[in-house]
Each structure stands twice: as C-alpha cells, then as structure tokens.
Enzyme design. Structure first.
Site, PDB file in Angstrom:
ATOM      1  N   GLU A 113      54.447  66.493  11.597  1.00  0.00           N
ATOM      2  CA  GLU A 113      53.072  66.758  12.034  1.00  0.00           C
ATOM      3  C   GLU A 113      52.133  66.688  10.828  1.00  0.00           C
ATOM      4  OE1 GLU A 113      52.470  70.725  13.549  1.00  0.00           O
ATOM      5  OE2 GLU A 113      50.732  70.110  14.729  1.00  0.00           O
ATOM      6  N   HIS A 165      46.783  64.412  14.907  1.00  0.00           N
ATOM      7  CA  HIS A 165      46.194  65.139  16.035  1.00  0.00           C
ATOM      8  C   HIS A 165      45.011  64.346  16.593  1.00  0.00           C
ATOM      9  CE1 HIS A 165      47.620  69.514  15.168  1.00  0.00           C
ATOM     10  NE2 HIS A 165      48.596  68.626  15.030  1.00  0.00           N
ATOM     11  N   ARG A 182      61.162  72.283  15.132  1.00  0.00           N
ATOM     12  CA  ARG A 182      59.865  72.226  14.458  1.00  0.00           C
ATOM     13  C   ARG A 182      59.705  73.228  13.320  1.00  0.00           C
ATOM     14  NH1 ARG A 182      55.987  69.933  14.693  1.00  0.00           N
ATOM     15  NH2 ARG A 182      54.487  71.486  15.398  1.00  0.00           N
ATOM     16  N   ASP A 212      51.280  69.380  22.935  1.00  0.00           N
ATOM     17  CA  ASP A 212      51.665  70.766  22.605  1.00  0.00           C
ATOM     18  C   ASP A 212      51.091  71.702  23.666  1.00  0.00           C
ATOM     19  OD1 ASP A 212      52.285  73.187  21.412  1.00  0.00           O
ATOM     20  OD2 ASP A 212      51.434  72.679  19.446  1.00  0.00           O
ATOM     21  N   HIS A 236      51.824  75.137  23.718  1.00  0.00           N
ATOM     22  CA  HIS A 236      51.677  76.472  23.125  1.00  0.00           C
ATOM     23  C   HIS A 236      52.193  77.595  24.034  1.00  0.00           C
ATOM     24  CE1 HIS A 236      49.485  77.654  19.307  1.00  0.00           C
ATOM     25  NE2 HIS A 236      50.063  76.514  19.070  1.00  0.00           N
ATOM     26  N   ASN A 258      49.557  83.002   9.160  1.00  0.00           N
ATOM     27  CA  ASN A 258      48.217  82.973   9.731  1.00  0.00           C
ATOM     28  C   ASN A 258      47.851  84.299  10.412  1.00  0.00           C
ATOM     29  OD1 ASN A 258      45.846  82.133  10.884  1.00  0.00           O
ATOM     30  ND2 ASN A 258      46.721  80.295  11.832  1.00  0.00           N
ATOM     31  N   ARG A 303      49.457  63.141  18.656  1.00  0.00           N
ATOM     32  CA  ARG A 303      49.520  64.247  19.610  1.00  0.00           C
ATOM     33  C   ARG A 303      48.190  64.283  20.355  1.00  0.00           C
ATOM     34  NH1 ARG A 303      49.295  70.720  18.167  1.00  0.00           N
ATOM     35  NH2 ARG A 303      47.075  70.341  18.434  1.00  0.00           N
ATOM     36  N   HIS A 349      56.687  71.619  11.477  1.00  0.00           N
ATOM     37  CA  HIS A 349      55.325  72.073  11.745  1.00  0.00           C
ATOM     38  C   HIS A 349      54.422  71.631  10.588  1.00  0.00           C
ATOM     39  CE1 HIS A 349      52.777  75.884  12.839  1.00  0.00           C
ATOM     40  NE2 HIS A 349      52.306  74.806  13.414  1.00  0.00           N
ATOM     41  N   TYR A 402      43.355  75.301  23.900  1.00  0.00           N
ATOM     42  CA  TYR A 402      44.201  75.125  22.725  1.00  0.00           C
ATOM     43  C   TYR A 402      44.254  73.653  22.279  1.00  0.00           C
ATOM     44  CZ  TYR A 402      47.959  74.098  19.730  1.00  0.00           C
ATOM     45  OH  TYR A 402      48.643  73.596  18.661  1.00  0.00           O
ATOM     46  N   ASP A 416      47.407  75.794   8.786  1.00  0.00           N
ATOM     47  CA  ASP A 416      47.668  77.103   8.183  1.00  0.00           C
ATOM     48  C   ASP A 416      48.917  77.119   7.310  1.00  0.00           C
ATOM     49  OD1 ASP A 416      48.422  76.816  11.048  1.00  0.00           O
ATOM     50  OD2 ASP A 416      49.541  78.651  10.700  1.00  0.00           O
ATOM     51  N   GLU A 462      58.290  75.983  15.931  1.00  0.00           N
ATOM     52  CA  GLU A 462      57.386  76.223  14.796  1.00  0.00           C
ATOM     53  C   GLU A 462      57.331  77.703  14.425  1.00  0.00           C
ATOM     54  OE1 GLU A 462      53.703  74.552  16.406  1.00  0.00           O
ATOM     55  OE2 GLU A 462      52.867  76.553  16.580  1.00  0.00           O
ATOM     56  N   GLU A 508      55.846  69.849  23.390  1.00  0.00           N
ATOM     57  CA  GLU A 508      56.176  70.917  22.445  1.00  0.00           C
ATOM     58  C   GLU A 508      55.842  72.287  23.023  1.00  0.00           C
ATOM     59  OE1 GLU A 508      53.849  70.669  18.842  1.00  0.00           O
ATOM     60  OE2 GLU A 508      54.401  72.712  18.295  1.00  0.00           O
ATOM     61  N   TRP A 547      49.041  82.638  23.542  1.00  0.00           N
ATOM     62  CA  TRP A 547      48.079  81.679  22.976  1.00  0.00           C
ATOM     63  C   TRP A 547      48.842  80.576  22.299  1.00  0.00           C
ATOM     64  CZ3 TRP A 547      46.760  79.507  18.264  1.00  0.00           C
ATOM     65  CH2 TRP A 547      45.648  78.633  18.332  1.00  0.00           C
TER      66      TRP A 547
HETATM   67  O1  EZ4 Z   1      48.438  76.559  16.586  1.00  0.00           O
HETATM   68  O2  EZ4 Z   1      49.886  76.790  13.362  1.00  0.00           O
HETATM   69  O3  EZ4 Z   1      51.788  72.327  16.468  1.00  0.00           O
HETATM   70  N1  EZ4 Z   1      50.973  72.952  15.924  1.00  0.00           N
HETATM   71  C1  EZ4 Z   1      50.508  74.167  16.291  1.00  0.00           C
HETATM   72  C2  EZ4 Z   1      49.579  74.877  15.322  1.00  0.00           C
HETATM   73  C3  EZ4 Z   1      49.418  76.349  15.618  1.00  0.00           C
HETATM   74  C4  EZ4 Z   1      49.033  77.125  14.395  1.00  0.00           C
HETATM   75  C5  EZ4 Z   1      49.122  78.619  14.612  1.00  0.00           C
HETATM   76  O4  EZ4 Z   1      49.068  79.263  13.406  1.00  0.00           O
HETATM   77  O5  EZ4 Z   1      50.885  74.655  17.313  1.00  0.00           O
HETATM   78  O6  EZ4 Z   1      48.354  74.240  15.201  1.00  0.00           O
HETATM   79 CO    CO Z   2      52.659  73.632  17.945  1.00  0.00          CO
END
Ligand code: EZ4
Ligand code: CO
Length: 405
Positions: free
Chosen positions: A341, A122, A285, A212, A214, A37, A147, A314, A159, A318, A264, A238, A405
């Site tokens: 996921e 999600h 992941r 999640d 992030h 990505n 999630r 994961h 996010y 993407d 991931e 996560e 991020w």
């Molecule tokens: O934001 O794959 O758990 N899933 C995630 C994803 C990520 C993207 C980043 O490219 O964290 O949605």
């Molecule tokens: Co994630």
C-alpha cells in the site's frame, strides 16, 4: 557493540510520528517507528519508562534475544502499544546491523527476489464520477494496482475519502477530539458494486483493483459483498469484518472467490495464524511497526508462504517513512510478496524531517543500496513541528449505535 542511549522523538510534520533512535558505542545509530495513531504518547511512556532502561549496555547485535526479552520477558505479551514499542527497537537494530555490515537490510534478509516493489495507490472521491476521473489519472501515472473508495450518497464522511480536504495530512493531521461519522450497511451494499462496474466498463480488467471496508460488515454481509463483486475480479477486499472470530472468515471464504486481505491491526503472528493455516485469507497486511518489527514479519512471511498467502503490508499515512523503508526491504526480499500500500511520499515538511532514497517508476518503487534502512531523521527540524493531539474518527449507525470505524 553496546547500546549507549535511546531517544524518542514525537513530531508532527503534517501528522504525529513517534521516532526512536538507538545510539551505540561505535558511533553507529539506527531508526525505528513507534507510531500508534491516536495513542502516540502511550508508546512514548512505554518506551521511556519500561523499555529503554533495560536496554542500555546490551549488545546491539543481539536482535533476536532483545526481541524475546522485550516480549516474553515482559510477562505482558502482545498489544498495540507494547508491540509498536518493540517494533521500533527491532527496526532500529536492523538498521544498525545493516550499517555495520555495509549492506542494505534486504541483503541481510536473504537478498532481492524482485527488481522493485509494486505498490497500490489510493483512488477516492465524493462520487463515482469523481473516482473514475481520479482512476484515469492514476492509470496515466503508471499505477498497476489501485484501491477504490467512494463516498456513499447521503452518508457524511465515508471511510477512505478525503471529505473535501486536499490530502490525508490536512484531513487527519489535527483532530483534537474524535470526529463522528455515520454508517449504513444497507446504503453501502446498495451502492458499492456500481463503482466497480463503472471502473471495469471504462478501464477493462488489466488494472488491478482493491477495496477496503474497514470491518463495517458482519461475516455474512461480507460474503454477500464478495459475491456481488465477483464479476469485477478484485485483487482483494480488505477488512470486510473484524477478526476476533477467525470462523467469521470461514463463512466469507465458503461463499465467495473474491480474494481476502486482512491484518493491518495484527500485532502478533498469533493473530494471523488461524486465518493463514485455515487458508481463510489471501493477503496479510501486518506492518513492521504494529507487528513488532522486521524480526516477526520475516517469520510471518515464511509461515504465510506455506499456505499461498502473500504479504501486502499496511502503508497508511500514519506509519512514518521509517516504517515505509522497513517495508521496502521486506518487500524486496519476501518470496511471497503481493503488493505494498502506498499513499505517496507525503508533504514537503515530512520530506524535510525524514530523508530517504525511494523512486516511483510505473507503479513500482526502487530503493538504492545505502547500508541499513537508508533513511535519516533530522531531529532539529522535527522540533519545528510539535505534537498535536489527534484522533481517528468513530463510526455510528444511523440510530446512534457505536460501530466499527
Ligand atoms: O485507516 O491506518 O488500509 N489502510 C487503512 C488506513 C487506516 C489507518 C488507521 O490508522 O485502513 O488508512
Ligand atoms: Co485498511
């Protein structure tokens, strides 16, 4: 059976995907996903200039040797770009081997350990009320694991939320420059436990919940979060913090019983090794695409099983449907599979370009016994959807400091 040609296609049927197709002298071909990505064309150059010329004429059956040749043999091991390139080649070779054997890939791995693949959906929203409404819909649709992500009041573009867009493809399909989003750990930690409290009050404890973060927290903040969420018994939290220091996860582990998922972004088993062998994490992941293919993921699964760590690959938008199908085969086989996921089957354009048989029933995905991965890629149609430069967002603290991020 010799590798005759390898082609790389970049298309954007909703978002960018890099697809690899290996052609053999026996007329059988295989597909792989090489999507990274926001850095898609770097993988294309890596493949076309540095990988493909070395593979023409090699025996397509020698999956392990080709994997070693492209990683050890390159001198420069690991890294997101090279591992996605190797991962695509590896997955395409497994596809070919399955087709030659007349067997779905899960049979080559050791056969099915379960009837189908349990997925997590999600569920998100711009407020707790909206997340709760969407959770009700997901439960009615039959999902057993979800999630939950919610926008945080007074923070733009949190996010995991759709930011007013109708789906991930509209949100992420074309961002010609990276958008910037604001993060505040204080506002987040003050807000998020209420989301899980409300979900448990309304729906009880049978629905399994994930979340999640992030990598936005420090280890001790992640430990605080885990403790605050303990009453709501998550399946996992996560990416609470970055994994550059595995010891950070020791701090989290020592303070909370909330299970931990990570990985991931791992592109080698060595990333996961200290976290698994120290039993700092519960779910790993790593994706077939970014982890270097089916060959290393099989090793990772076996290693993780020794420490009660389960696979939770994961499944972001993407990763292309080719990676999704590689995961279906791994998930059906892995004795220590946890959960997959799943963000849905995507847009009509996407399903025109990639076709495969996967059916969702009561929160589980079933595939059929098509030999190989069981997926087709229509390269002529793909031309209708040319590459568009697109980035992930970047995150900044309220004072402007660049953040994860
Ligand atoms: O934001 O794959 O758990 N899933 C995630 C994803 C990520 C993207 C980043 O490219 O964290 O949605
Ligand atoms: Co994630």
């Amino acid at each position: 059976m010799k590798i005759e040609d390898i082609k790389v296609y970049v298309c954007s049927p909703g978002r960018n995907f890099v697809t690899v197709k290996i052609f053999t002298d026996e007329g059988v071909y295989g597909l792989g996903d090489a999507t990274v990505n926001g850095r898609e064309l770097a993988v294309v150059a890596y493949l076309e200039e540095h990988v493909i010329p070395c593979l023409i004429g090699r025996d397509a059956h020698q999956i392990e040797d080709i994997w070693q040749y492209l990683s050890k043999g390159a001198y420069w091991q690991n890294g997101a770009i090279s591992m996605a390139a190797i991962g695509a080649i590896d997955v395409a070779l497994w596809d070919i081997k399955g087709k030659i054997a007349g067997l779905p890939v899960y049979q080559l791995l050791g056969g099915k350990s379960r009837r189908a693949v349990t997925v997590y959906a999600h569920v998100n929203g711009s407020s707790i009320d909206e997340v709760i409404d969407n959770l009700e819909i997901a439960i009615k649709e039959g999902y057993k694991v979800v999630r939950l992500q919610s926008a945080i009041p007074s923070l733009e573009g949190t996010y995991g939320t759709l930011d007013g867009k109708k789906n991930y493809y509209e949100l992420q399909g074309s961002r010609p420059l990276p958008p910037e989003q604001i993060w505040s750990t204080t506002k987040y930690l003050n807000f998020i436990p209420e989301l899980f409290k409300r979900a448990r009050e309304k729906f009880g404890y049978d629905i399994e919940l994930c979340h999640d973060i992030h990598s936005r927290l420090t280890p001790i903040e992640a430990a605080q979060l885990g403790k605050m969420l303990e009453p709501y018994r998550l399946k996992f939290m996560e990416d609470t913090t970055t994994y550059d220091n595995p010891e950070g996860y020791k701090i989290i582990r020592n303070h909370t019983t909330t299970p931990i998922a990570l990985g991931e972004k791992f592109n080698t088993i060595w990333d996961a090794k200290p976290l698994i062998e120290n039993q700092y994490i519960d779910f790993v992941r790593t994706a077939a695409t970014h982890g270097g293919g089916i060959t290393p993921l099989k090793k990772l699964a076996d290693f993780a099983a020794l420490y009660h760590v389960r696979m939770a690959p994961h499944g972001a938008p993407d990763l292309s449907p080719v990676c999704f199908m590689a995961h279906m085969h791994l998930d059906l086989w892995a004795p220590n599979f946890g959960v997959q996921e799943f963000i849905g089957f995507g847009t009509p354009e996407l399903n025109e370009v990639f076709t495969y048989n996967a059916t969702l029933k009561e929160g589980e995905i079933y595939i059929d016994d098509t030999p190989g991965l069981g997926i087709e890629f229509n390269e002529d149609l793909a031309k209708k959807y040319p590459y568009k430069r697109s980035y992930l967002p970047v995150s900044r603290l309220e004072d402007g400091t660049l953040w994860n991020w």
